[in-house]
Design a protein around this motif. Sequence first.
Motif, PDB file in Angstrom:
ATOM      1  N   LYS A   1      48.784  23.291  30.433  1.00  0.00           N
ATOM      2  CA  LYS A   1      47.629  22.198  30.844  1.00  0.00           C
ATOM      3  C   LYS A   1      46.512  22.323  31.943  1.00  0.00           C
ATOM      4  N   MET A   2      46.983  23.499  32.803  1.00  0.00           N
ATOM      5  CA  MET A   2      45.537  22.892  33.566  1.00  0.00           C
ATOM      6  C   MET A   2      44.528  24.777  33.359  1.00  0.00           C
ATOM      7  N   LYS A   3      45.682  25.475  32.703  1.00  0.00           N
ATOM      8  CA  LYS A   3      44.334  27.089  32.095  1.00  0.00           C
ATOM      9  C   LYS A   3      43.593  26.171  30.999  1.00  0.00           C
TER      10      LYS A   3
ATOM     11  N   GLY B   1      37.361  34.276  32.494  1.00  0.00           N
ATOM     12  CA  GLY B   1      38.283  33.622  33.967  1.00  0.00           C
ATOM     13  C   GLY B   1      39.488  34.110  34.639  1.00  0.00           C
ATOM     14  N   GLY B   2      39.141  35.246  35.145  1.00  0.00           N
ATOM     15  CA  GLY B   2      39.718  36.274  36.132  1.00  0.00           C
ATOM     16  C   GLY B   2      41.604  35.533  36.146  1.00  0.00           C
ATOM     17  N   LEU B   3      41.840  35.307  37.276  1.00  0.00           N
ATOM     18  CA  LEU B   3      42.515  34.619  37.883  1.00  0.00           C
ATOM     19  C   LEU B   3      43.436  33.570  37.883  1.00  0.00           C
TER      20      LEU B   3
ATOM     21  N   ASN C   1      34.424  43.691  29.141  1.00  0.00           N
ATOM     22  CA  ASN C   1      34.457  44.749  28.935  1.00  0.00           C
ATOM     23  C   ASN C   1      33.630  45.347  30.039  1.00  0.00           C
ATOM     24  N   VAL C   2      33.271  45.197  31.002  1.00  0.00           N
ATOM     25  CA  VAL C   2      32.280  46.306  31.311  1.00  0.00           C
ATOM     26  C   VAL C   2      32.752  46.310  33.263  1.00  0.00           C
ATOM     27  N   THR C   3      32.601  47.198  33.737  1.00  0.00           N
ATOM     28  CA  THR C   3      32.492  47.763  35.046  1.00  0.00           C
ATOM     29  C   THR C   3      32.214  47.675  35.950  1.00  0.00           C
ATOM     30  N   VAL C   4      31.682  46.732  37.061  1.00  0.00           N
ATOM     31  CA  VAL C   4      30.399  47.496  37.558  1.00  0.00           C
ATOM     32  C   VAL C   4      31.105  47.882  38.361  1.00  0.00           C
ATOM     33  N   ALA C   5      31.321  49.385  38.969  1.00  0.00           N
ATOM     34  CA  ALA C   5      32.068  49.839  40.007  1.00  0.00           C
ATOM     35  C   ALA C   5      31.128  51.466  40.307  1.00  0.00           C
ATOM     36  N   ASN C   6      31.462  52.558  41.851  1.00  0.00           N
ATOM     37  CA  ASN C   6      31.584  53.412  41.577  1.00  0.00           C
ATOM     38  C   ASN C   6      32.094  54.702  40.026  1.00  0.00           C
TER      39      ASN C   6
ATOM     40  N   ALA D   1      31.340  38.834  42.187  1.00  0.00           N
ATOM     41  CA  ALA D   1      32.360  37.244  42.131  1.00  0.00           C
ATOM     42  C   ALA D   1      33.274  38.262  41.719  1.00  0.00           C
ATOM     43  N   ILE D   2      33.557  39.289  42.059  1.00  0.00           N
ATOM     44  CA  ILE D   2      34.438  39.907  41.223  1.00  0.00           C
ATOM     45  C   ILE D   2      35.802  40.231  41.811  1.00  0.00           C
ATOM     46  N   GLY D   3      36.147  39.437  42.666  1.00  0.00           N
ATOM     47  CA  GLY D   3      37.602  38.620  43.646  1.00  0.00           C
ATOM     48  C   GLY D   3      38.156  39.575  44.099  1.00  0.00           C
ATOM     49  N   ALA D   4      39.016  39.652  44.539  1.00  0.00           N
ATOM     50  CA  ALA D   4      40.081  41.454  45.537  1.00  0.00           C
ATOM     51  C   ALA D   4      40.805  41.610  44.934  1.00  0.00           C
TER      52      ALA D   4
ATOM     53  N   TYR E   1      44.553  35.474  34.256  1.00  0.00           N
ATOM     54  CA  TYR E   1      45.512  36.136  34.386  1.00  0.00           C
ATOM     55  C   TYR E   1      46.594  36.217  36.282  1.00  0.00           C
ATOM     56  N   GLY E   2      45.907  34.966  36.589  1.00  0.00           N
ATOM     57  CA  GLY E   2      46.992  34.590  37.415  1.00  0.00           C
ATOM     58  C   GLY E   2      48.002  33.003  38.092  1.00  0.00           C
ATOM     59  N   ILE E   3      47.226  32.652  37.169  1.00  0.00           N
ATOM     60  CA  ILE E   3      48.020  30.821  37.268  1.00  0.00           C
ATOM     61  C   ILE E   3      49.239  30.834  36.211  1.00  0.00           C
ATOM     62  N   PHE E   4      50.455  30.407  36.765  1.00  0.00           N
ATOM     63  CA  PHE E   4      51.395  30.282  36.426  1.00  0.00           C
ATOM     64  C   PHE E   4      51.884  30.451  35.128  1.00  0.00           C
TER      65      PHE E   4
ATOM     66  N   ASP F   1      41.365  33.735  49.047  1.00  0.00           N
ATOM     67  CA  ASP F   1      41.456  32.447  49.909  1.00  0.00           C
ATOM     68  C   ASP F   1      41.529  31.143  49.054  1.00  0.00           C
ATOM     69  N   GLY F   2      42.171  30.335  48.834  1.00  0.00           N
ATOM     70  CA  GLY F   2      42.437  29.391  48.266  1.00  0.00           C
ATOM     71  C   GLY F   2      42.717  29.144  46.515  1.00  0.00           C
ATOM     72  N   VAL F   3      42.031  28.084  45.823  1.00  0.00           N
ATOM     73  CA  VAL F   3      42.988  28.131  44.761  1.00  0.00           C
ATOM     74  C   VAL F   3      41.229  27.562  44.169  1.00  0.00           C
ATOM     75  N   VAL F   4      41.565  27.577  42.789  1.00  0.00           N
ATOM     76  CA  VAL F   4      40.216  27.480  41.767  1.00  0.00           C
ATOM     77  C   VAL F   4      39.227  26.558  42.457  1.00  0.00           C
ATOM     78  N   GLY F   5      39.326  25.571  42.634  1.00  0.00           N
ATOM     79  CA  GLY F   5      38.087  24.895  43.278  1.00  0.00           C
ATOM     80  C   GLY F   5      37.727  25.380  44.713  1.00  0.00           C
TER      81      GLY F   5
ATOM     82  N   VAL G   1      25.473  38.074  37.504  1.00  0.00           N
ATOM     83  CA  VAL G   1      26.782  38.015  38.416  1.00  0.00           C
ATOM     84  C   VAL G   1      27.412  38.255  37.599  1.00  0.00           C
ATOM     85  N   ILE G   2      28.740  39.303  38.380  1.00  0.00           N
ATOM     86  CA  ILE G   2      29.219  40.314  38.412  1.00  0.00           C
ATOM     87  C   ILE G   2      30.800  39.928  38.463  1.00  0.00           C
ATOM     88  N   GLY G   3      31.543  39.456  37.520  1.00  0.00           N
ATOM     89  CA  GLY G   3      32.776  38.634  37.587  1.00  0.00           C
ATOM     90  C   GLY G   3      32.722  37.581  37.481  1.00  0.00           C
ATOM     91  N   ALA G   4      33.586  37.384  36.058  1.00  0.00           N
ATOM     92  CA  ALA G   4      33.215  35.988  35.321  1.00  0.00           C
ATOM     93  C   ALA G   4      34.735  35.690  35.480  1.00  0.00           C
ATOM     94  N   GLY G   5      35.489  35.132  36.401  1.00  0.00           N
ATOM     95  CA  GLY G   5      36.761  34.370  36.601  1.00  0.00           C
ATOM     96  C   GLY G   5      35.773  33.396  37.508  1.00  0.00           C
TER      97      GLY G   5
HETATM   98  C1  LIG Z   1      49.368  34.172  41.832  1.00  0.00           C
HETATM   99  C2  LIG Z   1      48.012  33.185  41.439  1.00  0.00           C
HETATM  100  C3  LIG Z   1      48.361  32.577  41.211  1.00  0.00           C
HETATM  101  C4  LIG Z   1      47.338  31.033  41.225  1.00  0.00           C
HETATM  102  N1  LIG Z   1      47.303  29.916  40.996  1.00  0.00           N
HETATM  103  C5  LIG Z   1      47.167  29.011  41.223  1.00  0.00           C
HETATM  104  C6  LIG Z   1      47.238  27.979  40.856  1.00  0.00           C
HETATM  105  O1  LIG Z   1      48.172  27.377  39.451  1.00  0.00           O
HETATM  106  N2  LIG Z   1      45.616  26.950  40.611  1.00  0.00           N
HETATM  107  C7  LIG Z   1      44.454  27.002  41.199  1.00  0.00           C
HETATM  108  O2  LIG Z   1      43.878  26.487  41.149  1.00  0.00           O
HETATM  109  N3  LIG Z   1      44.643  28.286  41.760  1.00  0.00           N
HETATM  110  C8  LIG Z   1      45.654  29.528  41.690  1.00  0.00           C
HETATM  111  N4  LIG Z   1      45.170  30.810  42.124  1.00  0.00           N
HETATM  112  C9  LIG Z   1      43.841  31.063  42.595  1.00  0.00           C
HETATM  113  C10 LIG Z   1      42.945  31.213  41.771  1.00  0.00           C
HETATM  114  O3  LIG Z   1      43.430  31.648  40.846  1.00  0.00           O
HETATM  115  C11 LIG Z   1      41.487  31.641  42.854  1.00  0.00           C
HETATM  116  O4  LIG Z   1      40.999  30.807  43.931  1.00  0.00           O
HETATM  117  C12 LIG Z   1      39.993  32.283  41.821  1.00  0.00           C
HETATM  118  O5  LIG Z   1      40.662  33.037  40.532  1.00  0.00           O
HETATM  119  C13 LIG Z   1      39.013  32.827  42.191  1.00  0.00           C
HETATM  120  O6  LIG Z   1      38.448  32.625  42.226  1.00  0.00           O
HETATM  121  P1  LIG Z   1      37.377  34.893  41.807  1.00  0.00           P
HETATM  122  O7  LIG Z   1      36.290  33.912  40.103  1.00  0.00           O
HETATM  123  O8  LIG Z   1      36.940  34.374  43.450  1.00  0.00           O
HETATM  124  O9  LIG Z   1      38.252  35.839  41.500  1.00  0.00           O
HETATM  125  P2  LIG Z   1      39.299  36.375  40.005  1.00  0.00           P
HETATM  126  O10 LIG Z   1      39.651  34.713  39.600  1.00  0.00           O
HETATM  127  O11 LIG Z   1      39.620  37.674  41.012  1.00  0.00           O
HETATM  128  O12 LIG Z   1      37.826  37.093  39.008  1.00  0.00           O
HETATM  129  C14 LIG Z   1      37.393  37.761  39.320  1.00  0.00           C
HETATM  130  C15 LIG Z   1      36.422  38.323  37.901  1.00  0.00           C
HETATM  131  O13 LIG Z   1      35.879  39.727  37.669  1.00  0.00           O
HETATM  132  C16 LIG Z   1      35.980  40.658  37.986  1.00  0.00           C
HETATM  133  N5  LIG Z   1      35.873  41.972  38.356  1.00  0.00           N
HETATM  134  C17 LIG Z   1      36.474  42.419  38.860  1.00  0.00           C
HETATM  135  N6  LIG Z   1      35.806  44.001  39.246  1.00  0.00           N
HETATM  136  C18 LIG Z   1      34.759  44.124  38.356  1.00  0.00           C
HETATM  137  C19 LIG Z   1      34.456  45.089  38.580  1.00  0.00           C
HETATM  138  N7  LIG Z   1      34.284  45.944  39.566  1.00  0.00           N
HETATM  139  N8  LIG Z   1      33.325  44.718  37.798  1.00  0.00           N
HETATM  140  C20 LIG Z   1      32.885  43.792  36.826  1.00  0.00           C
HETATM  141  N9  LIG Z   1      33.994  42.796  36.663  1.00  0.00           N
HETATM  142  C21 LIG Z   1      35.312  42.765  37.810  1.00  0.00           C
HETATM  143  C22 LIG Z   1      37.344  40.191  36.714  1.00  0.00           C
HETATM  144  O14 LIG Z   1      37.360  41.065  35.737  1.00  0.00           O
HETATM  145  C23 LIG Z   1      37.284  39.181  36.696  1.00  0.00           C
HETATM  146  O15 LIG Z   1      37.557  38.485  35.899  1.00  0.00           O
HETATM  147  C24 LIG Z   1      46.373  31.681  41.566  1.00  0.00           C
HETATM  148  C25 LIG Z   1      46.162  32.846  42.541  1.00  0.00           C
HETATM  149  C26 LIG Z   1      46.461  34.465  42.479  1.00  0.00           C
HETATM  150  C27 LIG Z   1      46.555  34.793  42.219  1.00  0.00           C
END
Ligand SMILES: Cc1cc2nc3c(=O)[nH]c(=O)nc-3n(C[C@H](O)[C@H](O)[C@H](O)COP(=O)(O)OP(=O)(O)OC[C@H]3O[C@@H](n4cnc5c(N)ncnc54)[C@H](O)[C@@H]3O)c2cc1C
Length: 446
Positions: free
Chosen positions: A60-62, A47-49, A83-88, A108-111, A52-55, A357-361, A16-20
């Motif tokens: 409590k939420m974090k 944790g991803g966002l 500390n491992v990036t999968v990318a060109n 699962a590398i997010g946007a 590093y995203g949630i305010f 697209d949307g919140v953590v849930g 699984v690539i990406g630990a958000g």
């Molecule tokens: C400003 C902001 C505030 C938010 N506040 C809330 C909130 O209050 N409550 C709530 O429920 N949701 C909130 N959200 C939404 C929530 O954060 C997202 O729904 C969720 O984090 C998306 O999860 P994800 O795992 O898809 O992506 P991400 O959380 O972005 O995780 C992506 C992971 O992939 C890793 N990654 C990226 N590129 C690579 C690569 N090339 N190789 C390896 N790893 C890689 C990153 O290090 C990261 O750990 C917020 C979002 C933002 C932007």
Amino acid sequence: MADAAGEHTMGHVVAVIGAGPAGLFAARALAAQGARVLLLNRDVKPGGLAEYGIFLDKYKMKTGLRRQFQKILTDPRVTYVGNVTVANGGSLTVAELRELGFDALVFAIGAQGTKYLGIEGERLPGVYHAKDLVYHYNRLPPFSEQSFPIGRRVAIVGVGNVMVDIANYCVHFTDCDAVIAVARRGPFEKAYDDREFEDVEDAFDRDLYRQEIARIRPRLEAAGQDPDELLRALGQRPEPETRTRARLSFRFLASPRRVLEEGGRVTGLEIEETRLERKGDRISAVGTGETSVIPADTVVFAVGDRVDPAAGLPYKDGLYLTVPGDEAAGAYQVWDPETQRPMDDVYVVGWARRASDGVVGRARLDAETGIKHVVARLATKPPRPGAEAERVVASVTDMLKARGVPAVPYADVARIEAVERDRARTLGVEEFKFASNREMLDVLRG
Ligand SMILES: Cc1cc2nc3c(=O)[nH]c(=O)nc-3n(C[C@H](O)[C@H](O)[C@H](O)COP(=O)(O)OP(=O)(O)OC[C@H]3O[C@@H](n4cnc5c(N)ncnc54)[C@H](O)[C@@H]3O)c2cc1C
């Protein structure tokens, strides 16, 4: 760590690539089905966002999410490597990972890409894209090490929850005087949740809002909308007990045309007035040709993100390609436009599949749904002896070592976090985070 995967067990091995949230919940769902999971993450910490995203002050939420993540990360079937990036050009490429013998790869590398509107001045100093600023104030390296000065008047383009977070940061954590949220459409099309808006209610200027509604009244009425409904709703909202010095206002029906500058310094955002046009269920904004300027010394674009084209997955128009026209399994499986076939055993989930697209849930649900399809596919493949799965996992960690990548296993993340908690106690603050990877790696070196 991986005992369950010893000599006598059988199963599949998945990277699984990406630990958000999406990657973590995907790992949990895979482990629950008996798979051996290697979780590779760009950031040192998981944790991803959610991290590093949630305010800033949503402790409590974090904390609740961190607790759930910790459980996943200490599952013996899951091996985390940060500390491992999968990318060109990254620590590993997609092609290399595909060669190593995993039964499936789940991205699962997010946007991580930036959505540029393509307007003049978008890359000037003092113009930011929300994600970068959010990463900065949440102390994600390297953004935490860069400077993001905020001026006196901040124009934020966009009216979603991220705009509310940026406004919250500006009015409560910087010296700005005014924040203006700029929307192409009108107040009825706002995208933020009222619950989230409560966090900035103490900065919201009700008089300016009434004036703005009066200004756009004819255009709202022309689109069949009732401005008085907005004023009534405003009157029903309780007045905040305290007020911030900085004021938050809205500029509706305004489409950004260019960022203005003088001598390299931002002076304003030129906008084109719009009117609303109803097309079926949708209300869209149409330019009127009339322009004006919103004075501002800082402009933040909070208009959503795109996926990262450099990750090395087939990409088009801000998204990774998935099987066209397939709403079930194929919606999660990556499509190779060159061979015109699905990429065998390569999947995307979470924001990597649907950017911003949307919140953590929602990210969790998307990951769990995607993993159902992955598991159905794994069921068609012969399971492997545990020792073989371990060899596949070790081939990645060995490769990283040979390349000198300072990969960080979860036990080391836990050590870093323990030092951060100590530092927070000493400083008498709720939370402390190292601002650079160097400081985190120094902790590990002792
Ligand atoms: C400003 C902001 C505030 C938010 N506040 C809330 C909130 O209050 N409550 C709530 O429920 N949701 C909130 N959200 C939404 C929530 O954060 C997202 O729904 C969720 O984090 C998306 O999860 P994800 O795992 O898809 O992506 P991400 O959380 O972005 O995780 C992506 C992971 O992939 C890793 N990654 C990226 N590129 C690579 C690569 N090339 N190789 C390896 N790893 C890689 C990153 O290090 C990261 O750990 C917020 C979002 C933002 C932007």
